[in-house]
Design a protein around this motif. Structure first.
Motif, PDB file in Angstrom:
ATOM      1  N   TYR A  13       8.071 119.064  33.456  1.00 21.42           N
ATOM      2  CA  TYR A  13       6.626 118.970  33.680  1.00 21.42           C
ATOM      3  C   TYR A  13       6.142 117.568  34.035  1.00 21.42           C
ATOM      4  O   TYR A  13       5.060 117.425  34.613  1.00 21.42           O
ATOM      5  N   ILE A  14       6.898 116.537  33.681  1.00 20.66           N
ATOM      6  CA  ILE A  14       6.439 115.149  33.898  1.00 20.66           C
ATOM      7  C   ILE A  14       6.209 114.904  35.387  1.00 20.66           C
ATOM      8  O   ILE A  14       7.118 115.030  36.200  1.00 20.66           O
ATOM      9  N   ASP A  15       4.982 114.554  35.731  1.00 19.97           N
ATOM     10  CA  ASP A  15       4.610 114.263  37.125  1.00 19.97           C
ATOM     11  C   ASP A  15       4.956 115.414  38.068  1.00 19.97           C
ATOM     12  O   ASP A  15       5.149 115.213  39.273  1.00 19.97           O
ATOM     13  N   ARG A  16       5.019 116.628  37.529  1.00 14.29           N
ATOM     14  CA  ARG A  16       5.353 117.789  38.360  1.00 14.29           C
ATOM     15  C   ARG A  16       4.393 118.952  38.150  1.00 14.29           C
ATOM     16  O   ARG A  16       3.939 119.564  39.124  1.00 14.29           O
ATOM     17  N   LEU A  17       4.096 119.284  36.895  1.00 15.45           N
ATOM     18  CA  LEU A  17       3.291 120.476  36.635  1.00 15.45           C
ATOM     19  C   LEU A  17       1.851 120.310  37.130  1.00 15.45           C
ATOM     20  O   LEU A  17       1.358 121.124  37.928  1.00 15.45           O
ATOM     21  N   GLY A  20       1.962 129.284  24.355  1.00 14.55           N
ATOM     22  CA  GLY A  20       3.233 128.996  23.701  1.00 14.55           C
ATOM     23  C   GLY A  20       4.448 129.221  24.584  1.00 14.55           C
ATOM     24  O   GLY A  20       5.572 129.123  24.105  1.00 14.55           O
ATOM     25  N   GLY A  21       4.226 129.512  25.860  1.00 16.73           N
ATOM     26  CA  GLY A  21       5.355 129.786  26.740  1.00 16.73           C
ATOM     27  C   GLY A  21       5.848 128.585  27.526  1.00 16.73           C
ATOM     28  O   GLY A  21       6.774 128.715  28.330  1.00 16.73           O
ATOM     29  N   MET A  22       5.239 127.430  27.282  1.00 18.20           N
ATOM     30  CA  MET A  22       5.619 126.228  28.015  1.00 18.20           C
ATOM     31  C   MET A  22       6.410 125.299  27.098  1.00 18.20           C
ATOM     32  O   MET A  22       6.104 125.175  25.912  1.00 18.20           O
ATOM     33  N   GLY A  23       7.436 124.644  27.642  1.00 16.92           N
ATOM     34  CA  GLY A  23       8.249 123.734  26.845  1.00 16.92           C
ATOM     35  C   GLY A  23       9.618 123.572  27.470  1.00 16.92           C
ATOM     36  O   GLY A  23       9.923 124.149  28.526  1.00 16.92           O
ATOM     37  N   GLU A  24      10.470 122.807  26.835  1.00 16.91           N
ATOM     38  CA  GLU A  24      11.845 122.607  27.308  1.00 16.91           C
ATOM     39  C   GLU A  24      12.583 123.941  27.344  1.00 16.91           C
ATOM     40  O   GLU A  24      12.634 124.672  26.350  1.00 16.91           O
ATOM     41  N   GLY A  25      13.126 124.310  28.512  1.00 18.47           N
ATOM     42  CA  GLY A  25      13.840 125.569  28.640  1.00 18.47           C
ATOM     43  C   GLY A  25      12.938 126.785  28.707  1.00 18.47           C
ATOM     44  O   GLY A  25      13.424 127.919  28.714  1.00 18.47           O
ATOM     45  N   HIS A  26      11.639 126.573  28.753  1.00 12.97           N
ATOM     46  CA  HIS A  26      10.679 127.669  28.784  1.00 12.97           C
ATOM     47  C   HIS A  26      10.255 127.939  30.240  1.00 12.97           C
ATOM     48  O   HIS A  26      11.087 127.909  31.123  1.00 12.97           O
ATOM     49  N   ILE A  27       8.997 128.210  30.480  1.00 13.05           N
ATOM     50  CA  ILE A  27       8.521 128.527  31.828  1.00 13.05           C
ATOM     51  C   ILE A  27       8.562 127.278  32.706  1.00 13.05           C
ATOM     52  O   ILE A  27       7.967 126.259  32.362  1.00 13.05           O
ATOM     53  N   PRO A  28       9.260 127.331  33.842  1.00 10.14           N
ATOM     54  CA  PRO A  28       9.309 126.181  34.745  1.00 10.14           C
ATOM     55  C   PRO A  28       8.036 126.101  35.591  1.00 10.14           C
ATOM     56  O   PRO A  28       7.232 127.043  35.627  1.00 10.14           O
ATOM     57  N   LEU A  55       3.337 117.673  28.603  1.00  8.75           N
ATOM     58  CA  LEU A  55       3.103 117.148  29.955  1.00  8.75           C
ATOM     59  C   LEU A  55       3.766 115.793  30.153  1.00  8.75           C
ATOM     60  O   LEU A  55       4.062 115.410  31.289  1.00  8.75           O
ATOM     61  N   SER A  56       4.018 115.092  29.058  1.00  7.08           N
ATOM     62  CA  SER A  56       4.577 113.738  29.164  1.00  7.08           C
ATOM     63  C   SER A  56       5.980 113.596  28.586  1.00  7.08           C
ATOM     64  O   SER A  56       6.586 112.532  28.717  1.00  7.08           O
ATOM     65  N   ILE A  57       6.523 114.655  27.970  1.00  8.50           N
ATOM     66  CA  ILE A  57       7.865 114.530  27.385  1.00  8.50           C
ATOM     67  C   ILE A  57       8.871 115.553  27.908  1.00  8.50           C
ATOM     68  O   ILE A  57      10.076 115.359  27.750  1.00  8.50           O
TER      69      ILE A  57
END
Length: 227
Positions: free
Chosen positions: A181-185, A141-149, A175-177
């Motif tokens: 993360y898009i094409d990076r993570l 739950g720590g990944m998302g917009e403004g969350h863990i880069p 991963l896609s929105i």
């Protein structure tokens, strides 16, 4: 009641994952959510399977129950301690918390789940945690917009011992929105493997990770710490 809870959760989710939100503002909003007494109601097991998935994954990586008390675990983006609450019955007791939201962490610490805690964000700057400290680090739950880069993956490599594990449980859709993360993570994860920093153990899609949203579970075995 269920419909009301789902509606409230969706509203709060939009608030804490707002486009362009900073990490600091995100942590502040999580504190508000926790202090309002609604967070754990909105993310009960009925709706949110992330903590169970994370704990079950870690249990499979350390299959001998008698040895789990010696496994030092970092609960990243620990929130109110939902993952640690599932790890304890499985025999994991040497758990530390890393959580940037003071309000969330206060609720977690009141449960007496952790040995130590760090009010810090996993990101571009190193945390105060010593290199090669943990046998495993887990994010749910720590990944998302403004969350863990994406850069947080490198910090996990630093604090987890060679031979230890990194487990990341997140909503697959991010991963896609999520621009970060898009094409990076996943390319970064692959690059770190190619550099010999860690080995990909598994990538598993899990249904209904959060409400009706599928999740993805990444498991890596650390091979060499980053300097």
């Amino acid at each position: 009641m269920a419909n009301s809870c789902i509606t409230e959760y969706k509203e709060q989710h939009v608030y804490t994952h707002e486009d362009g939100i900073s990490s600091a503002e995100c942590a502040k909003r999580y504190s508000e959510w926790a202090q309002a007494g609604k967070y754990e109601e909105h993310l009960s097991e009925e709706y949110y399977q992330g903590p169970i998935i994370a704990a079950d994954t870690l249990a499979k990586l350390f299959p001998e129950p008698a040895t789990r008390a010696n496994v030092r675990v970092l609960d990243v983006a620990a929130g109110t301690g939902l993952v640690a609450e599932r790890l304890k019955p499985r025999g994991f007791s040497n758990i530390d918390a890393l959580e940037p939201s003071e309000g969330m962490l206060a609720l977690a610490l009141a449960k007496d789940l952790y040995v130590s805690s760090f009010t810090d964000l996993l990101g571009d700057q190193p945390t105060s945690i010593r290199t090669d400290t943990y046998d495993a680090a887990v994010i749910s739950g720590g990944m998302g917009e403004g969350h863990i880069p994406c850069s947080g993956m490198k910090e996990l490599l630093r604090v987890v011992k060679p031979g230890g594990y990194v487990v990341v449980v997140m909503r697959q859709q991010y991963l896609s929105i999520v621009p970060e993360y898009i094409d990076r993570l996943e390319p970064l994860m692959k690059k770190l493997e190619q550099q010999g920093k860690w080995e990909a153990v598994s990538r598993t899609v899990v249904p209904r990770y959060s409400f009706t949203n599928d999740g993805v579970v990444f498991v890596f075995k650390v091979k060499a710490s980053l300097p």
